[in-house]
Design an enzyme around this catalytic site. Sequence first.
Site, short mmCIF file in Angstrom:
data_model
loop_
_atom_site.label_atom_id
_atom_site.label_comp_id
_atom_site.label_asym_id
_atom_site.label_seq_id
_atom_site.Cartn_x
_atom_site.Cartn_y
_atom_site.Cartn_z
N ASP A 130 -57.31 57.31 -119.47
CA ASP A 130 -58.25 58.43 -119.78
C ASP A 130 -59.20 58.33 -120.71
O ASP A 130 -59.28 57.41 -121.44
CB ASP A 130 -57.12 59.73 -120.36
N GLU A 131 -60.33 59.16 -120.94
CA GLU A 131 -61.32 59.18 -121.86
C GLU A 131 -61.72 57.91 -122.21
O GLU A 131 -61.70 57.16 -123.26
CB GLU A 131 -60.75 59.94 -123.04
N CYS A 132 -62.22 57.10 -120.77
CA CYS A 132 -62.82 55.72 -121.21
C CYS A 132 -64.67 55.88 -120.96
O CYS A 132 -64.85 56.12 -119.93
CB CYS A 132 -62.42 54.88 -120.23
#
Length: 775
Positions: free
Chosen positions: A332-334
Amino acid sequence: MIKKSILKTLALGFLSIFSGVSNAQNTADYQVVPIPMEITQNQESPFELSRETKIVTGDDSQIMRRNAGFLQQYIKQQTGIETIIATKGEGSRIVLQTGLKSDSPEAYEINVSSDVITVTGASEAGVFYGIQTLRKSIPVKKTATITFPSVKIKDAPRFSYRGMMLDVARHMFSVEEIKTFIDMLSLHNINKFHWHLTEDQGWRIEIKKYPRLTEIGSMRKETVIGRNSGRYDGETYGGYYTQEEIKEIVKYASDQHITIIPEIDMPGHMLAALSAYPELGCTGGPYEVWTQWGVSEDVLCVGKDQTLKFVEDVLNEVMDLFPSEMIHIGGDECPKSRWKECPSCQAKIKELGLEADDHHSAEERLQSHFISQVEKIINDRGRKLIGWDEILEGGLAPNATVMSWRGMSGGIEAAKQGHDVVMTPNSHVYFDHYQSTDVSRDPLAIGGYSPVERVYSLEPVPSVLSKKQRKHILGAQANLWTEYIPVFEHAQFMVLPRMAALSEVQWMEPENKNYEDFLQRLLKLIEIYKINDYNYARHIFDLNAEFVPNAKDNTIDVYLSSLTNGDIFYTLNGTAPVKHSPKYKGVIKVNKDADVMAKTYFNEESSRVFSESISFNLATTKPIKSLQPVDKQYGYDGISTLVDGLKGNNNYRTGRWIAFRGNDLKAVIELGSEPVTIREAALTTNVVKGDWIFDVRQFEVLVSDDGKNFRTVASRDFDPLQRSDSDGIKNHVLRFDPVEARYVKIIGESEKSMPEWHGGAGLPGYLFVDEIVIK
């Protein structure tokens, strides 16, 4: 099927705990949390449990002996009665055995007759959940005997995956505290412990091949105070779990039929690892373990072969420690900004022939390629990859399971593609959110609003899926992120009693759920919280208030209620209510500015004081019609929210705000049967840019005598928000020459295309609006 007649009868004894009625009998109450599928009364004498009662294991396996030990422990803790464990016996006995035929290995049956209680499970785990039902049915009271009414109980869970996630990377907890957390899971029939072990802010698991992960990556030099205030506490923080400690915790969970699913978050949220091994990043560093919250731009360099080797080595040690079939890799959230500038990543994109299209960038496809490589590492060990719904971006790895957190849409898309899904939407089951709208009296939280009732309302299987697709929904999970949770007592406060609501979502068929009934059953479960010294939130004992605009009487009608049904006393002048204040008798009709305060008393205790201010203006209580649809996710009580006299705070999820997205606020307010002179209109918005919530782009006021033909009396355009513009509540006022009108149209245009500097550039933003004020 729930046999309501017997359940109602058996529940009376426990309701007395808070109602003040004398509990003359020490009688088991099978109305527990979660309530079993079927409870049928038998025509036999009741069973009496005493110190003469034996707990008999039908087979003498180590697992069944351990199950018997748990039951023995629970009975002694709650009643003081010391029972005997035996492999066989006659007379008063509780028999634990397997052999039940069921599609679910966790199914069980309980038969209560005059001389024996038999718990039969489809497996040892099924027996364990039968034991949990017995445990929760036993009164919390020191006594010599307990009477069990003669019944037959049939039960099985709706979902095979019933999860709870705990983040120990931002703040970590001791081995004993983790064990207590596992005890809390078993009490709530939760069978998956998702353990979030690594982050930008700390690496918490010993990896012997890479010792600097814990030597350097587990420690941050200080921690930001509050929500990235720019101020720091100046105190070193850190720690990690050794491999021996992890083995101990894994066994402890396994003994209670709980599987621990470890998460090593990648390729983002890896700053702690980069601080230890900077060569794994795109820039080469130097890096340091992050001292603030949020999402770091520095991520693993997936263009380097050595990065994949590092990941393979780490995951192999992780899989040696955790027998779980599922291994969580985050995903996530990369942010992709480093990859766009990194020669290694761009060379890898070119080597693989990855190209952008209308749906995915080349960098997103690079992440998908990386996730697919990681999946192969996991699959080669006979395990399965699970990740957050961002792993859908760029194309999903072939056999991956998706954990849908950004609402339900990611899970819906994955299920349609034939992938298994765990639903964990942040709209309902993020336990780091506030539990009350009265945030000033609660510990600091990340934001949001997820009270017990909202948790309970979650339906994990979307109706838009076909019958075949619905089978891919494995279950549901709640998550506790710990940026603002430094101690374990605070963690308990955040999950209890919301975990009880979660357990019914996970275990029960939706047609059997009933929130009011659940609250009554929850009272007994709270008694078990107390004897275990669990620190639980008490918001369910707060007063509930409903404010209803009444256009006919030109009043705000206030309805108050409480779980305990005690007398409620109130004031309207902002003074704290006491027992001599006016007593609530059904409805409070408010027709002018007021500060409503109320309090209830029960069982020699009292609730927190409820407080709410009501402000009147010419629009308050008046009929209002929306000309464009309110956003479904943030619609709450609909357009009448804008004329209910109540002001929202900074938390946009409390129900005081409503939202529009992709369209505009367009509403008509009827001021009365005769024209009214007006000279000013105001609109309140709430801006949270990081959550895609932007300010109004145009505010316009129009008036009419007939509700059909309108003319503009005031209008103002607003510039696009800049990155540096502040978030928060914005009050927009338009003043104009006095004009007479019966109808006022309010137009607030939303942000249709978020600016280039924003992560959602080009997409429509939300417009959150609250009270319309007309003077």
